[in-house]
Design an enzyme around this catalytic site. Structure first.
Site, PDB file in Angstrom:
ATOM      1  CE1 TYR A 104       5.099 -14.685   5.538  1.00  0.00           C
ATOM      2  CE2 TYR A 104       3.833 -16.447   6.559  1.00  0.00           C
ATOM      3  CZ  TYR A 104       3.880 -15.220   5.911  1.00  0.00           C
ATOM      4  OH  TYR A 104       2.730 -14.537   5.632  1.00  0.00           O
ATOM      5  CG  MET A 105      10.780 -21.596   7.724  1.00  0.00           C
ATOM      6  SD  MET A 105      11.013 -23.251   8.330  1.00  0.00           S
ATOM      7  CE  MET A 105      12.775 -23.290   8.465  1.00  0.00           C
ATOM      8  N   GLY A 144       0.833  -1.201   0.000  1.00  0.00           N
ATOM      9  CA  GLY A 144       0.000   0.000   0.000  1.00  0.00           C
ATOM     10  C   GLY A 144       0.870   1.254   0.000  1.00  0.00           C
ATOM     11  CG  ASP A 153       4.442 -16.743  -6.643  1.00  0.00           C
ATOM     12  OD1 ASP A 153       5.089 -17.226  -5.697  1.00  0.00           O
ATOM     13  OD2 ASP A 153       3.327 -16.206  -6.512  1.00  0.00           O
TER      14      ASP A 153
END
Ligand code: ATP
Ligand code: MG
Length: 491
Positions: free
Chosen positions: A382-383, A171, A226
């Protein structure tokens, strides 16, 4: 400008494939001289650098282009080309007048710190620039946070750490406030590292800069773990993510092999595309089934997931399922009656398909099949995001950063950098934000995965391949096919 003849053809203007130009299309990036024609140029200081003495002969010719199509058949259009990245003989900034800034936005990805480090070191060592600012905390940092001064010494070790040295946020993009700040601080080169949202923001900044007639080069460095950024061969951090995912898959395999009727589920990144899950599956060989957003799956009935799990449990005593976070989202939302939730940047928050699937499988076997199973659910997201980049991504990040520096110094603006068919190119920002790469189910790579796992295709033969997959225009997987196991970033 007269000295720089540029052939620009917009794709929409060349619908006829057999035109007099062999269907050659150049999607060019803006140059500062497009709106500041009187800008003086200077010899590239690399000419005087000891380390780059050889570069005198190897400056990239400004007319050099990179082809998006690898193979062109007889009489077929030559297709889209991009301007080749690299140092130019002439630059449009005097080194001592450069005031550069770097900002990082969006989620984490291995390699961000390497890109920051190499922009700073590249500007300083190659071009003698020593006024470089780090904008802290993403786009909002332009107008609400402090900046830090970046020198090669300050950034020397940061590539060994995960995350972003400059911190990040979602944002807070306010084009006018950001460009006011760029103007107030006398910044003339802006390096923006971030994903699709960030690059859309970079395009707006670049347009506003042009509107105000400022001599400011805006360079984007695309970031997405990704690997779903269009046009470019591969995004940085992807290799590292696939490599690290092996550890989670291995852990799941060890767990389920050690118990009776072990079912291991590993959830990997991939909001809209299943590249990480697909490559991690192919690399591992311990995975029985890979579920990705592009290939809707179903649980019950013949050819469904429950049937396959039961088969594998009977056959091997265990099963490992890898799934991308975006897989089956509509299915989960329908089942859980969930409404849409969004983050600060407006991105849809995904439901935890891994947790949902674990419960569904457990419920099916315990309550319906009366069969005890041992469920192990691993979410290493997250790792994986937080680790530093591996060797191949480190080299790739260096090339990206250097390409961005050469491009900005040469006066290009409103561009992103990245390898197209293994050659680094300057790509108009809009080209990488208008579409997303997805795994093509019609491509050989997906066929290889199906052959490797022998999992159900979840495609009813009457339905065939889902329509949205057929519409994807970019032959990205052909490129990944060619480079499977070999880094596609070498210039
Ligand atoms: P990732 O999705 O890989 O985490 P991202 O860059 O897409 O990275 P976002 O949170 O979507 O992450 O966006 C990062 C920044 O870009 C935010 O500061 C956001 O305000 C800004 N941004 C997102 N979309 C737009 C847009 N359409 N126009 C202008 N700015 C945008
Ligand atoms: Mg995004």
């Amino acid at each position: 400008r007269q000295n720089r003849p540029i052939r620009i053809r917009i794709r929409a203007q060349t619908p006829n494939v057999n035109n007099d130009n062999d269907g050659f299309v150049l999607e060019d990036v803006p140059h500062l001289t497009n709106f500041l024609p009187d800008l003086p140029s200077y010899p590239n200081p690399l000419q005087n650098s000891k380390a780059y003495a050889i570069v005198r002969q190897t400056f990239v010719h400004p007319e050099d282009v990179v082809a998006q199509k690898v193979v062109v058949q007889k009489d077929s259009p030559r297709g889209v080309h991009f301007r080749r990245a690299g140092p130019r003989e002439k630059v449009y900034f005097k080194s001592e007048e450069v005031r550069a800034c770097i900002v990082t936005c969006g989620g984490l990805c291995p390699g961000i710190n390497t890109v920051i480090r190499e922009i700073v070191c590249g500007l300083n060592v190659m071009y003698g620039v020593d006024d470089i600012l780090g904008i802290e905390g993403g786009y909002r940092g332009f107008y609400s946070k402090n900046t830090m001064s970046l020198t090669p010494k300050v950034v020397n070790d940061i590539h060994k750490r995960g995350g972003t040295f400059l911190r990040t946020s979602r944002g807070g993009h306010d084009t006018h406030k950001i460009v006011d700040n760029i103007q107030d601080r006398g910044i003339n080169q802006v390096y923006i590292i971030g994903g699709d949202g960030t690059q859309k923001g970079a395009a707006l900044i670049s347009k506003e800069v042009e509107k105000r007639g400022l001599q400011v080069a805006v360079a984007g460095i695309p970031k997405t773990i990704d690997n779903d950024i269009a046009v470019i061969d591969k995004s940085f951090g992807f290799d590292t993510a696939v490599e690290e995912a092996q550890r989670a898959i291995n852990a799941a395999h060890v767990e389920v092999e050690s118990v009776e009727n072990g079912v291991g589920i590993v959830k990997l990144m991939g909001r809209y595309s299943g590249f990480i899950a697909m490559h991690a599956t192919l690399a591992s060989r311990d995975v029985d089934c890979c579920l990705i957003p592009e290939n809707p799956f179903y649980l019950e009935g013949p050819g469904g997931l429950f049937e396959f799990v039961e088969e594998r449990l009977k056959e091997n005593g265990h099963i490992v399922i890898v799934l991308a976070e975006g897989a089956g989202q509509e299915y989960v939302a329908q089942d859980l009656h969930q409404v849409d939730e969004r983050d600060a940047s407006g991105n849809r928050l995904l439901l935890d398909v891994g947790l949902w699937l674990s419960h569904k499988i457990k419920d099916h076997f315990t309550n319906f099949k009366k069969m005890a199973i041992n469920m192990k659910y691993i979410d290493p997201t997250y790792m994986i995001r937080a680790i530093p980049s591996n060797a191949s991504d480190n080299i790739y990040c260096t090339l990206l950063a250097h390409s961005a520096v050469h491009g900005a110094m040469a006066g290009y603006t409103g561009f992103t950098v990245g390898p197209v068919n293994s050659r680094h190119a300057y790509i108009p920002i809009a080209r990488v934000t208008e579409t997303q790469n997805i795994v093509k189910l019609t491509n050989r790579m997906w066929a290889r995965l199906l052959a490797s796992t022998n999992q159900p295709s979840f495609l009813n033969s009457d339905e065939g391949i889902p329509e949205k997959v057929d519409q994807e225009p970019i032959e990205v997987m052909n490129i990944l096919d060619r480079f499977c196991g070999c880094p596609p970033y070498m210039v």
